[in-house]
Design a protein around this motif. Structure first.
Motif, mmCIF file in Angstrom:
data_model
loop_
_atom_site.group_PDB
_atom_site.id
_atom_site.type_symbol
_atom_site.label_atom_id
_atom_site.label_comp_id
_atom_site.label_asym_id
_atom_site.label_seq_id
_atom_site.Cartn_x
_atom_site.Cartn_y
_atom_site.Cartn_z
ATOM 1 N N CYS A 43 11.279 -17.428 15.922
ATOM 2 C CA CYS A 43 11.807 -16.663 17.058
ATOM 3 C C CYS A 43 10.817 -15.547 17.432
ATOM 4 O O CYS A 43 10.163 -14.980 16.552
ATOM 5 C CB CYS A 43 13.142 -16.039 16.690
ATOM 6 S SG CYS A 43 13.784 -14.917 17.940
ATOM 7 N N TRP A 45 11.414 -12.666 18.036
ATOM 8 C CA TRP A 45 11.746 -11.402 17.377
ATOM 9 C C TRP A 45 11.338 -11.379 15.904
ATOM 10 O O TRP A 45 11.217 -10.307 15.314
ATOM 11 C CB TRP A 45 13.224 -11.089 17.569
ATOM 12 C CG TRP A 45 13.524 -10.770 18.997
ATOM 13 C CD1 TRP A 45 14.082 -11.607 19.924
ATOM 14 C CD2 TRP A 45 13.219 -9.552 19.684
ATOM 15 N NE1 TRP A 45 14.155 -10.974 21.139
ATOM 16 C CE2 TRP A 45 13.634 -9.716 21.023
ATOM 17 C CE3 TRP A 45 12.639 -8.343 19.288
ATOM 18 C CZ2 TRP A 45 13.488 -8.724 21.984
ATOM 19 C CZ3 TRP A 45 12.486 -7.339 20.238
ATOM 20 C CH2 TRP A 45 12.907 -7.532 21.567
ATOM 21 N N CYS A 56 15.541 -7.706 17.011
ATOM 22 C CA CYS A 56 16.341 -8.272 18.098
ATOM 23 C C CYS A 56 17.653 -7.501 18.235
ATOM 24 O O CYS A 56 18.056 -6.749 17.346
ATOM 25 C CB CYS A 56 16.641 -9.745 17.852
ATOM 26 S SG CYS A 56 17.781 -10.043 16.497
ATOM 27 N N LYS A 58 20.585 -8.407 17.853
ATOM 28 C CA LYS A 58 21.592 -8.681 16.827
ATOM 29 C C LYS A 58 21.379 -7.828 15.583
ATOM 30 O O LYS A 58 22.262 -7.706 14.743
ATOM 31 C CB LYS A 58 21.591 -10.163 16.487
ATOM 32 C CG LYS A 58 22.099 -10.981 17.666
ATOM 33 C CD LYS A 58 21.797 -12.419 17.572
ATOM 34 C CE LYS A 58 21.874 -13.053 18.940
ATOM 35 N NZ LYS A 58 20.776 -14.005 19.170
ATOM 36 N N ILE A 64 21.515 -7.848 11.645
ATOM 37 C CA ILE A 64 20.625 -8.972 11.336
ATOM 38 C C ILE A 64 19.184 -8.481 11.175
ATOM 39 O O ILE A 64 18.661 -7.785 12.045
ATOM 40 C CB ILE A 64 20.692 -10.039 12.448
ATOM 41 C CG1 ILE A 64 22.084 -10.655 12.542
ATOM 42 C CG2 ILE A 64 19.628 -11.116 12.238
ATOM 43 C CD1 ILE A 64 22.489 -11.503 11.346
ATOM 44 N N SER A 66 15.843 -9.329 11.669
ATOM 45 C CA SER A 66 15.202 -10.384 12.471
ATOM 46 C C SER A 66 14.106 -11.124 11.715
ATOM 47 O O SER A 66 13.979 -12.347 11.827
ATOM 48 C CB SER A 66 14.618 -9.777 13.749
ATOM 49 O OG SER A 66 15.587 -8.999 14.410
ATOM 50 N N CYS A 69 15.269 -14.087 9.638
ATOM 51 C CA CYS A 69 16.191 -14.982 10.348
ATOM 52 C C CYS A 69 15.526 -16.317 10.683
ATOM 53 O O CYS A 69 14.413 -16.356 11.201
ATOM 54 C CB CYS A 69 16.658 -14.328 11.645
ATOM 55 S SG CYS A 69 17.742 -15.388 12.612
ATOM 56 N N GLN A 71 15.574 -19.459 13.033
ATOM 57 C CA GLN A 71 16.097 -19.994 14.295
ATOM 58 C C GLN A 71 16.114 -21.520 14.141
ATOM 59 O O GLN A 71 15.061 -22.130 13.997
ATOM 60 C CB GLN A 71 15.220 -19.558 15.465
ATOM 61 C CG GLN A 71 15.816 -19.900 16.815
ATOM 62 C CD GLN A 71 14.988 -19.376 17.977
ATOM 63 O OE1 GLN A 71 15.511 -18.873 18.963
ATOM 64 N NE2 GLN A 71 13.683 -19.471 17.884
ATOM 65 N N ALA A 147 20.307 -18.631 12.446
ATOM 66 C CA ALA A 147 20.896 -18.670 13.782
ATOM 67 C C ALA A 147 20.933 -20.143 14.189
ATOM 68 O O ALA A 147 19.899 -20.739 14.510
ATOM 69 C CB ALA A 147 20.057 -17.863 14.759
HETATM 70 S S1 SF4 Z 1 19.307 -13.567 15.539
HETATM 71 FE FE1 SF4 Z 1 17.475 -14.614 14.819
HETATM 72 S S2 SF4 Z 1 17.101 -16.239 16.313
HETATM 73 FE FE2 SF4 Z 1 18.505 -14.790 17.240
HETATM 74 S S3 SF4 Z 1 17.185 -13.348 18.380
HETATM 75 FE FE3 SF4 Z 1 17.532 -12.466 16.327
HETATM 76 S S4 SF4 Z 1 15.817 -13.145 15.112
HETATM 77 FE FE4 SF4 Z 1 15.912 -14.443 16.916
#
Ligand code: SF4
Length: 360
Positions: A43, A45, A56, A58, A64, A66, A69, A71, A147
């Protein structure tokens, strides 16, 4: 030519030819393919977090981290909609839409998929060693979030419940993002995701048929069934309303969405701008992308209409968080310690739309 049940009788050769075209295009777009139908893609982010400590939205909304994470998608090429605003690479954009069946021709094992997804994520961040802060890099090599939102419709993977269970057993949280076209799959989940998202751009069937272009009949009715089911979930639920200028941002749309949201009673509503990026630029115009201020205005009206409040927002991602929750009590990681009050760097051209690195 119907490849629907290729696993039964249809020529596998043709399916393999078609998948070879598709998978080749996905690789070019830096998708890391897993087995016959899943994929991971780094991602934006993850990159921003590792190199610029920019996380990000989230992270701000839910904690979260990032950089940790993944994706991911268990159904990379398979979806029951061809939405106008979709930025992802789709079979229809490759000219092979009619050859890709609406159900997965083969079903891979969830344990293998989950473990390979973690390995592929590590592969995507391994190259940041020495370029990123050492602590952040070590954390990124130990992912904590998945995610399930990359591309395609995840509820088309029939062993989704087991997959969610495996990710949780391996110590990762799961955000499941669905269009809500398979309420029967959601109802039969023996393991709920950490957080369940339903994406929504339409509040009536005509809008849906025009904008979300379903490939299967009664998808709108299925979506309504999913919205009705949301209060029965114990995990937090989110309805993400993507707003598109000239399509769903009038006062009449506020009323329309409010009726649906009142039935679904989500924990959160995310009102997010359509972003003029990826494959969508061949179907929509830049003028269809609302500014952050226009998103905030629409979200504030919607909040009033459903008795929610504007709890937080992210300008770079042009998104506003609505909720009745008293505060950010649900956090899934240690990201963004100031939570909904977290300061952000960058303007509305520094997120998914624009060049984030120029901000630093
Ligand atoms: S939650 Fe994960 S996939 Fe979604 S924007 Fe944030 S880093 Fe990217």
């Amino acid at each position: 030519m119907n490849l629907g049940n290729a696993s039964n009788s249809e020529p596998i050769d043709e399916l393999v030819d078609v998948l070879t075209i598709a998978l080749g295009k996905l690789r070019n777009q830096k998708y890391h393919l897993i087995g016959t139908h899943a994929a991971v893609k780094k991602c934006l982010w993850v990159h921003n977090a590792l190199l610029y400590r920019r996380f990000c939205y989230k992270c701000k909304f839910y904690g979260i981290e990032s950089h940790r994470c993944i994706q991911f998608s268990p159904s990379t090429l398979w979806c029951w909609n061809t939405c106008l605003h979709c930025w992802r690479v789709r079979p229809q954009d490759m000219g092979i839409g009619e050859f890709i069946p609406t159900k997965l021709p083969m079903i891979d094992d969830p344990e293998i998929i989950a473990r390979l997804a973690i390995l592929e994520h590590k592969r995507t961040v391994s190259g940041y060693k020495g370029r990123a802060d050492e602590v952040l890099w070590r954390e990124a090599m130990d992912p904590k979030h998945v995610a399930i939102s990359l591309t395609g419709e995840p509820t088309l993977y029939p062993r989704l419940s087991e997959l969610i269970e495996v990710f949780h057993r391996l110590g990762l949280t799961t955000f499941l993002v669905t269009r809500g076209v398979r309420p029967e799959v959601l109802a039969s989940l023996s393991e709920e995701p950490t957080q369940l998202y339903v994406s929504l751009e339409s509040w009536n069937k005509d809008m849906y048929e025009y904008f979300n272009n379903p490939l299967i009949k009664d998808c709108w009715e299925r979506t309504l069934t999913t919205l009705e089911m949301l209060p029965s979930f114990t995990c937090p639920t989110v309805i993400r309303v993507t707003v598109v200028k000239g399509f769903n941002m009038s006062n009449k749309d506020v009323e329309g969405f409010a009726k649906l949201l009142s039935r679904a009673e989500p924990t959160y509503v995310e009102v997010k701008a359509y972003m003029h990026v990826g494959g969508s630029i061949t179907r929509l115009n830049r003028e269809n992308m609302p500014s952050f201020k226009e998103v905030l205005d629409f979200a504030s009206k919607l909040a009033n209409a459903i008795s929610y409040r504007v709890a937080s927002y992210s300008i770079p991602s042009r998104v506003v968080l609505l909720t009745r929750m008293p505060g950010p009590i649900i956090r899934y990681g240690k990201g963004c310690p100031r939570a909904w009050e977290e300061e952000e760097v960058g303007d509305e051209y520094s997120g998914e739309y624009g060049k984030p690195e120029e901000v630093i």
